[in-house]
Design a protein around this motif. Structure first.
Motif, PDB file in Angstrom:
ATOM      1  N   THR A 170      12.101  15.276  -5.708  1.00 25.48           N
ATOM      2  CA  THR A 170      11.470  14.167  -6.424  1.00 25.48           C
ATOM      3  C   THR A 170       9.946  14.248  -6.465  1.00 25.48           C
ATOM      4  OG1 THR A 170      11.543  12.833  -4.397  1.00 25.48           O
ATOM      5  CG2 THR A 170      13.369  12.578  -5.938  1.00 25.48           C
ATOM      6  N   GLY A 171       9.368  15.301  -5.882  1.00 25.21           N
ATOM      7  CA  GLY A 171       7.937  15.527  -6.032  1.00 25.21           C
ATOM      8  C   GLY A 171       7.063  15.086  -4.886  1.00 25.21           C
ATOM      9  N   LEU A 172       7.627  14.417  -3.878  1.00 24.04           N
ATOM     10  CA  LEU A 172       6.803  14.013  -2.745  1.00 24.04           C
ATOM     11  C   LEU A 172       6.358  15.234  -1.940  1.00 24.04           C
ATOM     12  CD1 LEU A 172       5.552  11.908  -0.845  1.00 24.04           C
ATOM     13  CD2 LEU A 172       7.792  11.673   0.251  1.00 24.04           C
ATOM     14  N   VAL A 173       7.249  16.201  -1.796  1.00 20.28           N
ATOM     15  CA  VAL A 173       6.978  17.424  -1.033  1.00 20.28           C
ATOM     16  C   VAL A 173       6.871  18.602  -1.995  1.00 20.28           C
ATOM     17  CG1 VAL A 173       7.994  19.040   0.632  1.00 20.28           C
ATOM     18  CG2 VAL A 173       8.104  16.570   1.055  1.00 20.28           C
ATOM     19  N   ARG A 225      -4.572   3.244  -9.858  1.00 25.41           N
ATOM     20  CA  ARG A 225      -4.407   3.181  -8.408  1.00 25.41           C
ATOM     21  C   ARG A 225      -5.336   2.132  -7.805  1.00 25.41           C
ATOM     22  NH1 ARG A 225      -7.102   6.044  -4.331  1.00 25.41           N
ATOM     23  NH2 ARG A 225      -5.914   6.325  -2.405  1.00 25.41           N
ATOM     24  N   ALA A 226      -6.592   2.124  -8.224  1.00 21.52           N
ATOM     25  CA  ALA A 226      -7.565   1.165  -7.693  1.00 21.52           C
ATOM     26  C   ALA A 226      -7.160  -0.266  -8.019  1.00 21.52           C
ATOM     27  CB  ALA A 226      -8.955   1.471  -8.245  1.00 21.52           C
ATOM     28  N   GLN A 227      -6.666  -0.485  -9.229  1.00 20.81           N
ATOM     29  CA  GLN A 227      -6.235  -1.827  -9.613  1.00 20.81           C
ATOM     30  C   GLN A 227      -5.041  -2.277  -8.791  1.00 20.81           C
ATOM     31  OE1 GLN A 227      -4.907  -2.228 -13.684  1.00 20.81           O
ATOM     32  NE2 GLN A 227      -5.596  -4.343 -13.786  1.00 20.81           N
ATOM     33  N   ALA A 228      -4.098  -1.374  -8.575  1.00 24.39           N
ATOM     34  CA  ALA A 228      -2.921  -1.721  -7.782  1.00 24.39           C
ATOM     35  C   ALA A 228      -3.293  -2.021  -6.338  1.00 24.39           C
ATOM     36  CB  ALA A 228      -1.905  -0.575  -7.841  1.00 24.39           C
ATOM     37  N   PHE A 278       0.826  -1.203   0.000  1.00 21.95           N
ATOM     38  CA  PHE A 278       0.000   0.000   0.000  1.00 21.95           C
ATOM     39  C   PHE A 278       0.866   1.260   0.000  1.00 21.95           C
ATOM     40  CE2 PHE A 278      -2.932  -3.137   1.850  1.00 21.95           C
ATOM     41  CZ  PHE A 278      -4.022  -2.966   1.000  1.00 21.95           C
ATOM     42  N   GLU A 279       1.952   1.230   0.767  1.00 21.70           N
ATOM     43  CA  GLU A 279       2.816   2.403   0.855  1.00 21.70           C
ATOM     44  C   GLU A 279       3.413   2.756  -0.508  1.00 21.70           C
ATOM     45  OE1 GLU A 279       2.354   0.500   4.752  1.00 21.70           O
ATOM     46  OE2 GLU A 279       2.968  -0.251   2.783  1.00 21.70           O
ATOM     47  N   THR A 280       3.968   1.755  -1.197  1.00 18.55           N
ATOM     48  CA  THR A 280       4.590   2.026  -2.489  1.00 18.55           C
ATOM     49  C   THR A 280       3.566   2.461  -3.530  1.00 18.55           C
ATOM     50  OG1 THR A 280       4.503  -0.358  -2.934  1.00 18.55           O
ATOM     51  CG2 THR A 280       6.580   0.527  -2.150  1.00 18.55           C
ATOM     52  N   ILE A 281       2.366   1.939  -3.449  1.00 16.00           N
ATOM     53  CA  ILE A 281       1.313   2.354  -4.387  1.00 16.00           C
ATOM     54  C   ILE A 281       0.986   3.826  -4.178  1.00 16.00           C
ATOM     55  CG2 ILE A 281      -1.125   2.059  -4.986  1.00 16.00           C
ATOM     56  CD1 ILE A 281      -0.687  -0.965  -4.311  1.00 16.00           C
ATOM     57  N   HIS A 282       0.850   4.233  -2.925  1.00 18.14           N
ATOM     58  CA  HIS A 282       0.586   5.648  -2.651  1.00 18.14           C
ATOM     59  C   HIS A 282       1.740   6.521  -3.133  1.00 18.14           C
ATOM     60  CE1 HIS A 282      -3.163   5.261  -0.543  1.00 18.14           C
ATOM     61  NE2 HIS A 282      -2.671   4.441   0.360  1.00 18.14           N
ATOM     62  N   LEU A 283       2.969   6.099  -2.853  1.00 18.75           N
ATOM     63  CA  LEU A 283       4.130   6.893  -3.240  1.00 18.75           C
ATOM     64  C   LEU A 283       4.270   6.988  -4.753  1.00 18.75           C
ATOM     65  CD1 LEU A 283       6.765   5.649  -0.636  1.00 18.75           C
ATOM     66  CD2 LEU A 283       5.803   7.952  -0.798  1.00 18.75           C
ATOM     67  N   ALA A 284       3.899   5.928  -5.457  1.00 21.16           N
ATOM     68  CA  ALA A 284       4.046   5.904  -6.913  1.00 21.16           C
ATOM     69  C   ALA A 284       3.147   6.918  -7.605  1.00 21.16           C
ATOM     70  CB  ALA A 284       3.762   4.505  -7.447  1.00 21.16           C
ATOM     71  N   GLN A 285       2.159   7.444  -6.879  1.00 15.07           N
ATOM     72  CA  GLN A 285       1.316   8.489  -7.445  1.00 15.07           C
ATOM     73  C   GLN A 285       2.021   9.842  -7.449  1.00 15.07           C
ATOM     74  OE1 GLN A 285      -1.871   7.374  -8.570  1.00 15.07           O
ATOM     75  NE2 GLN A 285      -0.847   5.476  -7.998  1.00 15.07           N
ATOM     76  N   VAL A 301      10.716   5.542  -5.735  1.00 15.55           N
ATOM     77  CA  VAL A 301       9.824   4.736  -4.901  1.00 15.55           C
ATOM     78  C   VAL A 301      10.450   3.369  -4.632  1.00 15.55           C
ATOM     79  CG1 VAL A 301       7.561   3.624  -4.761  1.00 15.55           C
ATOM     80  CG2 VAL A 301       7.771   5.903  -5.776  1.00 15.55           C
ATOM     81  N   ALA A 302      10.972   2.745  -5.688  1.00 18.93           N
ATOM     82  CA  ALA A 302      11.576   1.422  -5.531  1.00 18.93           C
ATOM     83  C   ALA A 302      12.770   1.482  -4.578  1.00 18.93           C
ATOM     84  CB  ALA A 302      12.009   0.883  -6.897  1.00 18.93           C
TER      85      ALA A 302
END
Length: 258
Positions: A176-179, A222-225, A142-149, A156-157
Motif C-alpha cells: 500500500t506504499g507505506l514501506v 498537509r499544513a491545513q490538515a 496527526f497520525e492519520t494526516i501523516h499516513l495519508a501522505q 488509512v481509514a
C-alpha cells in the motif's frame, strides 16, 4: 541518561539515530521528545551529516508512540492541547536532509510522527503497523494526516478505525506504499544505511533541493490538515482517566494481522 544513540560515519556522511528505550518498546516520554527535537536541529548545522537513518533498539518495536507513563499536563481550555510529539520529526525541526526510517517490530500510534516525516521507510518482514487511538477513546488526527501522505485513503481509514483489532503486516504496508523495501528479519537498518550512503554520496544541494521539492507537492494540504488536528483531538478525546481505564482493560493478542 540519554534515550537516543547517535553514530555518524564521517566518510559516508550517514548518521544513525536510534531510539534506545527497548524495555518500553521505544515509547517516547517528554524528555525523549525534547532530545529528538534537539538532535534534528543539531543535524541541520552538522555538515558531516548528509543523510540520516532513524530506528529503534531491539527487535520488538521501532516505536509505540507516547509513553503511557509520561506526565503531560494539559491546559484547561478546550481550544488548546499540548502534544509532546509534535516536534519529534525532522521536518517539524526544519531539517531537509534526507531521513530514512528502518522499522523493526511494532510501529504504532505516535511512531507515525517519525515515519510520516521520513523520506521513505524500510521494514523487516516481521514488522507490524497499527494505530490504537480509537480503541482507547482518542482521536487519531496527526497520525492519520501523516499516513495519508503515503497510503490510499481507505487503507488509512481502516487502520485508524480498526484500532488494536488489526495489525498491518510489513508485506501489506509494502503493497500500500507505506514501506518502500522489505528485508529479512534484522536487515532493515543495514538496508536503510546502504540507501542512505548512496544518497549521501550525491551533491548535497541537489539532494536537499529534491527533498524540498517532493514535500512541497503536498505541503499546502498537509499544513491545513495539521492545523485542524488539535481541535479535533480536544473535542473528541475521552478524559485521561477514561483512556487509562480502557488501556488497562486491553487484552494481549486480541488482534489479527493482514
Amino acid at each position: 541518561m540519554s534515550a537516543l544513540l547517535r553514530s555518524t560515519d564521517k566518510e559516508t556522511g550517514v548518521a544513525v539515530l536510534t531510539l534506545d528505550r527497548p524495555a518500553r518498546h521505544n515509547a517516547i516520554d517528554v524528555e525523549t521528545a525534547d532530545e529528538l527535537a534537539a538532535t534534528w536541529r543539531e543535524f541541520r548545522f552538522d555538515d558531516t551529516v548528509r543523510a540520516v537513518v532513524v530506528t529503534g533498539a531491539g527487535d520488538r518495536a521501532f516505536c509505540t508512540g507516547i509513553d503511557r507513563g509520561a506526565d503531560v499536563p494539559q491546559p484547561a481550555s478546550p481550544y488548546t492541547i499540548d502534544d509532546p510529539l509534535l516536534a519529534i520529526g525532522p521536518k517539524a525541526n526544519d531539517l531537509w536532509k534526507p531521513v530514512i526510517a528502518a522499522v523493526n517490530g511494532m510501529a504504532c500510534g505516535g511512531a507515525f510522527y517519525l515515519l510520516g516525516e521520513a523520506e521513505f521507510v524500510v521494514a523487516d518482514e516481521h514488522a507490524t503497523f497499527f494505530d490504537p487511538h480509537t480503541t482507547y477513546g482518542m482521536v487519531s488526527a496527526f497520525e492519520t494526516i501523516h499516513l495519508a501522505q503515503r497510503m490510499p485513503f481507505g487503507e488509512v481509514a481502516r487502520m485508524a478505525l480498526m484500532g488494536t483489532a488489526e495489525r498491518i503486516s510489513a508485506r501489506r504496508a509494502y503493497e500500500t506504499g507505506l514501506v518502500s523495501e522489505l528485508t529479512p528479519p534484522g536487515g532493515a537498518v543495514a538496508a536503510a544505511v546502504r540507501a542512505a550512503e548512496v544518497v549521501a554520496g550525491y551533491p548535497t544541494e541537489a539532494v536537499q533541493g529534491t527533498v524540498r521539492a517532493v514535500w512541497s507537492a503536498k505541503e499546502a494540504a498537509r499544513a491545513q490538515a495539521l492545523a485542524h488536528a488539535p481541535h479535533l483531538i480536544a473535542l473528541g478525546n475521552l478524559p485521561p482517566d477514561r483512556q487509562a481505564e480502557l488501556f488497562a482493560r486491553r487484552r494481549g493478542g486480541d488482534f489479527r494481522t493482514r
